[in-house]
Design an enzyme around this catalytic site. Sequence first.
Site, PDB file in Angstrom:
ATOM      1  N   TYR A  53       0.816  -1.219   0.000  1.00 55.86           N
ATOM      2  CA  TYR A  53       0.000   0.000   0.000  1.00 55.86           C
ATOM      3  C   TYR A  53       0.847   1.265   0.000  1.00 55.86           C
ATOM      4  O   TYR A  53       1.941   1.266   0.551  1.00 55.86           O
ATOM      5  CB  TYR A  53      -0.912   0.018   1.232  1.00 55.86           C
ATOM      6  CG  TYR A  53      -1.950  -1.068   1.298  1.00 55.86           C
ATOM      7  CD1 TYR A  53      -2.182  -1.913   0.212  1.00 55.86           C
ATOM      8  CD2 TYR A  53      -2.693  -1.281   2.451  1.00 55.86           C
ATOM      9  CE1 TYR A  53      -3.135  -2.916   0.284  1.00 55.86           C
ATOM     10  CE2 TYR A  53      -3.650  -2.285   2.529  1.00 55.86           C
ATOM     11  CZ  TYR A  53      -3.860  -3.093   1.438  1.00 55.86           C
ATOM     12  OH  TYR A  53      -4.802  -4.089   1.512  1.00 55.86           O
ATOM     13  N   GLY A 245     -23.508   4.095  -4.680  1.00 55.01           N
ATOM     14  CA  GLY A 245     -24.354   4.628  -5.741  1.00 55.01           C
ATOM     15  C   GLY A 245     -23.745   5.799  -6.490  1.00 55.01           C
ATOM     16  O   GLY A 245     -24.333   6.295  -7.463  1.00 55.01           O
TER      17      GLY A 245
END
Length: 346
Positions: A53, A245
């Site tokens: 990471y 969404g």
Amino acid sequence: MKMNRLGRTDIHVSEICLGTMTWGSQNTQDEAFEQMDYALEHGVNFFDTAELYPTTPLSPETYADTERMIGNWFEKTGKRQNVVLATKVAGAGREYIRGGAPITAQSILDAVDASLSRLKTDYIDLYQIHWPNRGHFHFRSAWNYDPFNQDKTRTEDEIGEKLEALGACVKAGKIRAIGLSNETTWGTQKFLSIAEQKGLSRVATIQNEYNLLYRHFDLDMAELSHHEDVGLLAYSPLAGGILSGKYLDGGKPTGSRGTIGDIGGRLVSYQEPATRAYVELAKTHGIDPSAMALAFCLTRKFMASVIIGATSMEQLKTDIGAADLTLSDEILKEIARIHRLYPATI
């Protein structure tokens, strides 16, 4: 915050885990510090990272910066003892990480020492193999998965060597427990069986993807998890943010992962009908779609902890708050119905 036991160890972690893979690319060190402070103050005692990471995007220039940031936070706050810390050894494929070579016993020993130095600690609570040397079906590789050319003896020998190295680290006090990531049922069982044969440390957890759009773990992995006490650490519980969404109808909000790439192959058109159905369900019941998606993960009996990732404090607060959300039977039945309609979308 509910606490869960990791496998058969004496380690107990919060059911929400703070993921860190955006720190050093999408998030600054100051933002990472703010996230760790807030998470710890709100009952999250479990942080997950990896030598690989940050990943948004992956880069040799930023390699291991996330671990360095966590180490700097430990140094600044003196709160290492308040955190259950998990990290991972990277597998093959990137020249800037040990020449791109597969994981060996020696690379585990070297990687553990390097992580300890960056993290500014003398022990790691949970050390995980990020992905196996042989082929696997994770990272959107299911469509090309081919186990028929694997060398069984070689794989078993490699697993034994990895367990020996991990066992040496446990014996030396450098790590407390071991885990897998992006593994299969057969692979996980091999680690368990070989560890038992050799009297070595037992796998406590498996970190695989799990979310409303990708529920492979519900099948044979759930059975293994139940019988063998290998809890799931669910990564990408929001499918890289898709389940919020925000990417519906081609949306790509400024600063989101969708502006960097295709979210590891997840941002495809055929996930939209399922995503829209889950988002509309949440909104019908007055629930934030991200909170609903995380709360669903928390209902699964095999779940040890759900790994959240946030690039803003607003997202982080919503994600941690999902631990206080109880989904009604009506919502759970509707989730089951939608899943039957769209069983595999990413």
